[in-house]
Structure formats: structure tokens, C-alpha cells
Design a protein around this motif. Sequence first.
Motif, PDB file in Angstrom:
ATOM      1  N   ASP A 110       0.841  -1.202   0.000  1.00  0.00           N
ATOM      2  CA  ASP A 110       0.000   0.000   0.000  1.00  0.00           C
ATOM      3  C   ASP A 110       0.874   1.249   0.000  1.00  0.00           C
ATOM      4  O   ASP A 110       0.592   2.249  -0.653  1.00  0.00           O
ATOM      5  CB  ASP A 110      -0.904  -0.023   1.230  1.00  0.00           C
ATOM      6  N   THR A 113       2.146   1.909  -3.515  1.00  0.00           N
ATOM      7  CA  THR A 113       1.167   2.573  -4.408  1.00  0.00           C
ATOM      8  C   THR A 113       1.020   4.033  -4.054  1.00  0.00           C
ATOM      9  O   THR A 113       0.838   4.889  -4.931  1.00  0.00           O
ATOM     10  CB  THR A 113      -0.194   1.871  -4.325  1.00  0.00           C
ATOM     11  N   GLN A 161      -4.633   6.916 -13.247  1.00  0.00           N
ATOM     12  CA  GLN A 161      -4.223   5.514 -13.095  1.00  0.00           C
ATOM     13  C   GLN A 161      -3.592   5.290 -11.717  1.00  0.00           C
ATOM     14  O   GLN A 161      -3.818   4.259 -11.062  1.00  0.00           O
ATOM     15  CB  GLN A 161      -3.224   5.151 -14.195  1.00  0.00           C
ATOM     16  N   ASP A 164      -6.381   5.209  -9.241  1.00  0.00           N
ATOM     17  CA  ASP A 164      -7.102   3.924  -9.322  1.00  0.00           C
ATOM     18  C   ASP A 164      -6.287   2.808  -8.688  1.00  0.00           C
ATOM     19  O   ASP A 164      -6.826   1.931  -7.991  1.00  0.00           O
ATOM     20  CB  ASP A 164      -7.394   3.596 -10.791  1.00  0.00           C
ATOM     21  N   ALA A 165      -4.956   2.839  -8.925  1.00  0.00           N
ATOM     22  CA  ALA A 165      -4.106   1.798  -8.328  1.00  0.00           C
ATOM     23  C   ALA A 165      -4.160   1.871  -6.814  1.00  0.00           C
ATOM     24  O   ALA A 165      -4.202   0.855  -6.126  1.00  0.00           O
ATOM     25  CB  ALA A 165      -2.669   1.966  -8.830  1.00  0.00           C
ATOM     26  N   ASN A 168      -7.536   0.547  -5.744  1.00  0.00           N
ATOM     27  CA  ASN A 168      -7.578  -0.922  -5.902  1.00  0.00           C
ATOM     28  C   ASN A 168      -6.798  -1.605  -4.783  1.00  0.00           C
ATOM     29  O   ASN A 168      -7.190  -2.672  -4.279  1.00  0.00           O
ATOM     30  CB  ASN A 168      -7.001  -1.302  -7.263  1.00  0.00           C
ATOM     31  N   LYS A 169      -5.657  -0.990  -4.415  1.00  0.00           N
ATOM     32  CA  LYS A 169      -4.885  -1.585  -3.339  1.00  0.00           C
ATOM     33  C   LYS A 169      -5.666  -1.569  -2.030  1.00  0.00           C
ATOM     34  O   LYS A 169      -5.607  -2.496  -1.224  1.00  0.00           O
ATOM     35  CB  LYS A 169      -3.565  -0.809  -3.182  1.00  0.00           C
ATOM     36  N   ARG A 171      -8.876  -1.808  -1.821  1.00  0.00           N
ATOM     37  CA  ARG A 171      -9.859  -2.900  -1.922  1.00  0.00           C
ATOM     38  C   ARG A 171      -9.199  -4.242  -1.631  1.00  0.00           C
ATOM     39  O   ARG A 171      -9.785  -5.114  -0.984  1.00  0.00           O
ATOM     40  CB  ARG A 171     -10.477  -2.904  -3.342  1.00  0.00           C
ATOM     41  N   VAL A 172      -7.945  -4.398  -2.162  1.00  0.00           N
ATOM     42  CA  VAL A 172      -7.250  -5.667  -1.927  1.00  0.00           C
ATOM     43  C   VAL A 172      -6.995  -5.863  -0.442  1.00  0.00           C
ATOM     44  O   VAL A 172      -7.170  -6.950   0.123  1.00  0.00           O
ATOM     45  CB  VAL A 172      -5.923  -5.679  -2.722  1.00  0.00           C
TER      46      VAL A 172
END
Length: 940
Positions: A110, A113, A161, A164-165, A168-169, A171-172
Motif C-alpha cells: 500500500d 502505491t 491511473q 485507481d491503483a 484498488n490496493k 480494496r485488496v
Amino acid sequence: MNVSLGIRAKLLVGFVAIALFTGVLGSYAVAGMEHLNDGQRIMYGDIFGGTHLLAMWLDDAWEARANLWRYLLADDPAERDDLRAHMLATDAHLGQVTAEMDQADTDREDVETLAELIRVWKEYAVWRDRSIIAAVEAGDRPAALAAYRADAAQISAGLDQAIDAFMNKKRVIGSTLGASAEQTYQLTRSVAIALSITAVAMGLCIGLFLSASVAGAIRQVASAARGLAAGDLNQQIRVRAQGEIGQMVAAMREMIAYQQDMAAVANAIAQGDLTRDAHPKSERDVLGIAFKRMIANLRQLVGQLEETVRRATQLAMIAEDREARMRAVMDSVAEGIVTFDEGGTIESFNPAAEHIFGYRAADVVGRGVVLLLSKPEQLALLLRPSSEKAGTGDMVAGARPEAFGRRADGTTFPMELAVSDVRLGAQRLSIVAVRDVTEKRAVGQMKSAFVSMVSHELRTPMNGVIGMTQLLLGTRLEPRQREYADALRRSGEGLLGIINDILDISKIEAGRLELDTLDLSVGEVMDDVVGLLSQQARGRGLLLVGLVDSAVPEWLRGDPGRLRQVLVNLVGNALKFTHTGEVVVSAHIAAQTPGAVDVRFEVADTGIGISEAACRRLFRPFTQADGSMTRMYGGTGLGLSICKQLVELMGGEIGVESQAGRGSTFWFTVPLARSRTAPAPTLGVDALRVVIADEHVASRQALQARVCAWGMAAADVEDGAQALSELRAAAARGKPYHWAILDGDASDLDARELARMIRSEPTIAATRLLLLTSAGDGEHDLDADTAGLATILPKPVRGTKLRATLAGVTAFNAPSDFRLQQHKALPGLQTQAVQPRSAAVLIVEDNELNREVASGMLEQLGHRVDVVGSGREALAALGTSRYGAVLMDCQMPEMDGFQTTAEIRRREAGARRTPIIAMTASAMQGDRDRCLGSGMDDYI
């Protein structure tokens, strides 16, 4: 009673055992719940807290990007400054937010990112500062707009981007925490099941001794516990019991109800319904309090996200509207705009370019720019970086060189190009503004032809007027007649100067004026100017001094003729508008590189000065400081305009600093390349020491700078008495002076007396004396030997003459030896007149007045002259006589000078070549080329 007690004891024993198991189960369940709570706290802190900070970051980032667009379109400098300051403040706040996000993140990936997000934003900030803000601050908004249009979408996409990354991280991480919670739950469930089975087994054993009601109650509680452990919260306990069993049943029911309530709240949150509230049972209800806080934070976060989305949508609409307007502006410009990458691939093609080349944008975008060029070799020039173009004088930003384009139908046309480069990271984007100059070139050719014709028609009679006047002045005239003839000559030369100024303006505007690149000496150019105008300065009682700083290289490369023309014009103006005092022409280095030197020339006078308002009107054609100047001093006002255009053609700039009544300083700078082929000086004077005596400070400084540039050691004094004192002091120090240069025009200097005093003192008697005196000044017509001087030179003295004199006289044992041999040993000092050799000259001229002028001048030089009036007569004369030279008029009826020359060369057919010199009043660059191209040898 005993039975009852036995049952109680057994129940107690059983319940103790069950309680132990149940305690273990409860402890494990509590540990599992704590683990789940920890996961929820991590989820809240890492995900929801991080998401809240990300929302703040997105809000600021969108605002910063919107401010950049406002900054790009703002016309008010104050508004741009405010927007720039706000963007800088936003950058600082984004740094704080990212620091908080970095502290909140616990996962290593995290953090990576987040670092990527920070890096992308920094790249955006660098691009914004260098490509947009720097261009706008430099006043090049079109370049900034082009950079925004070319790069904003790509950079914004990269930023999106990264965001978003990061999301997304998050969410992961949420999924990972959920999986961990599920694993903990499953393990707790398994252990709970195992413990429950054990407890049930023991209960069965104890149940053998319990009543059916106790056993049934326990079975129902156990069943409910198994259901809860399995995740089934729809459990009910219908048994009624008293005592400990009843309390257990009640507690189980309460637990089931609590779990069902929490599950309902969690399901509502999962479905996006944040209207449900969690009600903690007490201050120790950690799960209930956490759910309550989570709901409150989610409500706040959702509100912020909704506001962010609303504002982002609003900004996107504004940006889209402004982009549409900018696209409309670019589509409406008259010049064609073509952009291509460093490989030459076209990336954009505006409507004006479509009209010029006849291609549609869709047909050329993605293809090579060579498609638009008539000559493929022009592509290498377009693809060369601006830094290389600047070094070669080729196409650079702001310049408009001509090239030839090719239309879709295959036709070619002349075009002007303005080329500039934009850096997008490691990529270079070239932007070319194209203008079709077909009509402009046709108009320029017509204008050149007209100017050439007018030049010929004006200069031909003026040549007659001036020439006949010069011939008249060569005859015996009464004083009054000579005065009239001299006034006529001056008027004719003044009118010819005006004609030449107009021709220069026309040649510059037509693009026909070309510059030479030759080796030049700034000192010699200065000497030429001062020597040319010194008589005019003396006539007005003014001191004219030329001063070249010793740091200026002796030899450079440029156009000495045009440099001299600018200086003569500026010095002539200074003399015209100065009544008393001095005019000082100086040159020094303004800037330099290993290959070139920027030389700054200044012409400072003590004249009438110019007001600030009048200064702004100068350098325009036909403009003087005010109307009274023309009436009082004369002039057309063309001179300064020509100077400005010549200086700009040479790559420099020109200006003026002045105040009314306090004199003026006109200045200009020109870049001159360093010379690599100029001859090295052969007359060494670097070991000499000299003292300069002159009452004028400017004259002393000019002479001192000149001799110091040659490597000499020099001191300056004001008069002869100080010179004598300095000579004695230097001799006492053991470093006597080799030379003393004296001003013969000084009011308090007696050259004979000073020379006598020096010769009478043995310690300084070896010092040679050089006297500088105004030419033709009778009171200083001294004999050098009689006066005890080494030599006498006229003022203004040229640097080459002075250097040769100092070196030559020093090289001989006695001054008289030098004077006897100077014309043999030193070409620079040769004084013998060279008599021209008489020759037969044929003049071919149809204008009778010009024939008389040319023949009269040649006869005064001792030549034999034949005159004919046409080309055919010239051919006949050359067929019967042999001439040393032919002066050929170019504009004649029937057979002009070009046709006549061609026929002469044909008849000679490689035999003796008769020199043919063109005589023409045409003064355009192409006229000279045409004369030489037709076979003529020179051009006047």
C-alpha cells in the motif's frame, strides 16, 4: 431433599465441568471477537481513514488542476499571480495529506502505491511549472496552450491511473482483512463446535442423572450455540427454566438478539443503507461502539465523496467548455499550424493548414511531414533541435525562413516557417507555423523592380550633378564661385544620401539586403568612422574620440561595412545635435561564449538630449524627436530606422538613453564570431612603456585602452608638466618610459620647450616623443628634428599607423635613421605617393552628362578616354582599338550593357580578356550579381 441436593451436587459438578469447557469456548470466542474487532479497527483506520484522506487529496488535486486551466486562460497578471500562489499552496497541502496517508497505511505494498501516486503528482507539478507556467511567464501563451493541449490528457490519465491503483490496493487490503476475519471465524467456529460437542457429551452423561426438563433446556441452549457458531442467527430457545439454567437461557437469548441486531446493521451497511444506527449496550460494548463510529464516519465520507464528485463534474464541464473554445481559436487562425514528433510524424493539422496544402487533417495525421515538403532534404532541417538550429543560423523559434511546400495536387509554393520545439518529458514535439508567401514574393519582386528603376532614374542625374560639380571645383574659380560650387556639391551629396537611405529601406523590406561575413577589426572600424567624421567635428569645435576596450578581441568576424554604416549614422547625428563638448564612440564586451562575442557600441554626446516621450518615437521611418528638429537641423528621419533594421539583421538590438538638455547615448549590440583566420600582429610593442599627456579625459582613455590592448604599460596625465614629473618618477623607480605621446592641440603644451627639457636631463633623455596634432593646423607645422621629436602624426591617428610608428621608431637606434628608411621597412608607414599608370579607357554611356563626368574624371587622372553612346558603337570601337578597360553602362537602348558584354566575351573567345566595369545607378543586390554573371569584372 437429599435427592435434590445430590442432583444439585451432580449438576454443580456437571455444570462446573461444562462451565470449564464453556469458559474455554467463551475465552476463545472472545479472543476471536477481539481478533475480528482488531481487523475491523484496522479496516476502519487503514481503509476508511485512508479513503477519507484520499478524498481530501482528490479534492485538492482537482482544484489544483482546474486552477492551472484558469491560470492558462487568465489575462490579468494579478489574477495569474493569485492562481499560481494558490497552486503552490495546494501543492504544500497535498504534501501534508500524503504524509498523513503514509502514516495511516500499514501495508508495505500500500505504501508503494502511495509513493507511486506522489511521484506521478510531482511529475505533473514539474510539467506544469516548466511547460505551462514558464511559457506563460515568458509571454508565450500559445506555446503554453499547445503544451496543455498536447500533454494534459496524457498526464491526467497517468494521475488517474495512480489514483485507481491506490484505490484498488485499498480494496485488496479490505479483501485480505475480510479473508483473515473469515479464517478467524472459521477457526473459532471449529473450536467452538469441538468444545460444544465435548460439552454435550458431558451433558449427556450428567443428563442420565438429571431430569428431562434440565436435559431439554441444555439441549436447546446447545443447539442455539451451535447455530450461532455456524453463523445462523435465527435461533430461538423455548424452554422455561429457573435458577442458573434460566439465567443461561436468558443470556443466550440476549446474545442471539444482540448478534441479530449487529447483523442487521452490517447488512444495511453492506447494501449502502446508512440510515440504521448501532446501539451499544454499554460503554464496554466495543463492537457496538465501533459499529456506531463506523456508521458516522461512512456517512461523512459518503457526503464528502458526493460533494467531490459534484465539484469534479462541474470542473470537467468547465474544462471541456474552455477546451472547446481554445480549439475554436486554433481552428480560426490564419496561419497553418502543424505539429510533429522528433521522428517527423504529423500529430495535428489545423484548418488553415488544410487550406494551404489541400489535404484533410485525417489524410496527413500519422504520416511523415516530408509529405508537405517539395525537397526531402528540408526534413533534416525541420527535425534538428532548436539548440542546433540556433548555432547554425537556421530556422529557430520566432524566425521566418523560407522553404518550399508541396500541395496535395503536386504543385509547389514558397512558404515562411516559424519553428519551435516543446519538450514533453523525454519526447520533443515540433510546432511549425506555415504561411503561403506566393503573393508576398510576387509583390516583393515588383517592388524590387520598381525600386531598381527609380534608383536608376534618380541616381543617374545625381551622378551628373555631383560629378560635374567636382570637375568644376577642380578648375580655377573665384572665392564666391567656389563657395557656390561647394554648396552645390554638399547639397547633391546630401540628396544622394537620402536616395541611398530610401534604397536601403527598400532593400531591407524586400529582403534583398545581404550581410557579409568577413574578418574585421573593431579598432579599425572605429578608426574609419572617427577619421571620416573628424573634420566635421573640428569644424563644429567638438572633440570626437573613439575608444575600444582592451578586452575586445583584435579580430572578429562580421559585416564591417554595415557596422561602419550604423556607426557613421549615429556619430553623424551626435555631431549634428551637439553644439559644445564631445562625442565619444566606445566599444566593449557585453557577453561572450567560446565561439562568439557580443560587442556593445555606444555613441555618447553632450548635445541637446531627447525627452522620454520623443525617445519612444525614434527608430521609426521618417520620424525625428519632434517636427522642429527637421526645420532646425534637417534630415529625413530615415537614418535611425535603417540603423535599427541593420542591427536586427546582424542579430543585435539598438536603443537610446537620454534626457532633454543632458545629452544622449545611443547604443547597439551585435554578435560577432571569433576569427580563426585573421593575421597575427607582426609589430611587437608589448614590452614598451608609454606616458600619455592630453587635457581631454576621453582622448587619454582612448589612447590608453588602445596601447594597453597591444600589451604596453601606460600611464596618463593632463599636461606637459605632469608628463615631465611622471617621466622623472619612472626613471627614479628604475623603469623609465620608452615613449611620451603628447597632444599638440593642448593650450598649455609647448612641444619644443618640453622636448628641450627632456633632452637636458640624462635620466629621461632617451624617452622618445610623439606629437599628435590636427592635420592642417598651421601653428603645429613643426619639423620633428628641429623640435627634438621622434615623429609627428596627424589626428585622429589610426591604430595601425600608431602601432607601426611606435614599433618602427623603437627598432632603430636614432629617430633620423627611422625617418630615412620608414618607407622601405614599414609598409604601414609608407608615405610615397604611387602614381597611376596611364591607360586607354573606353566609356560606353548613352547619357551625355554621365559621359562628360566620367571622361572628365579619367582625364584628370591622366588617362586617354574614348566615348561611345551605344553597345553597337562599343563593339565597333573594340574592333579597331585596344583598351585597358571598358566602363559599361547597363541601361542603354537597342543593345544594353549585358548584351554588349556577352558579345565582347564571345568575340574574345578565350583570348585577351578586356576588363569591363559596370556603371549603373541600380543599387539592388541582384543588380550586382547580374552584372558579374553577364561577364563583367566589377561593378560601380
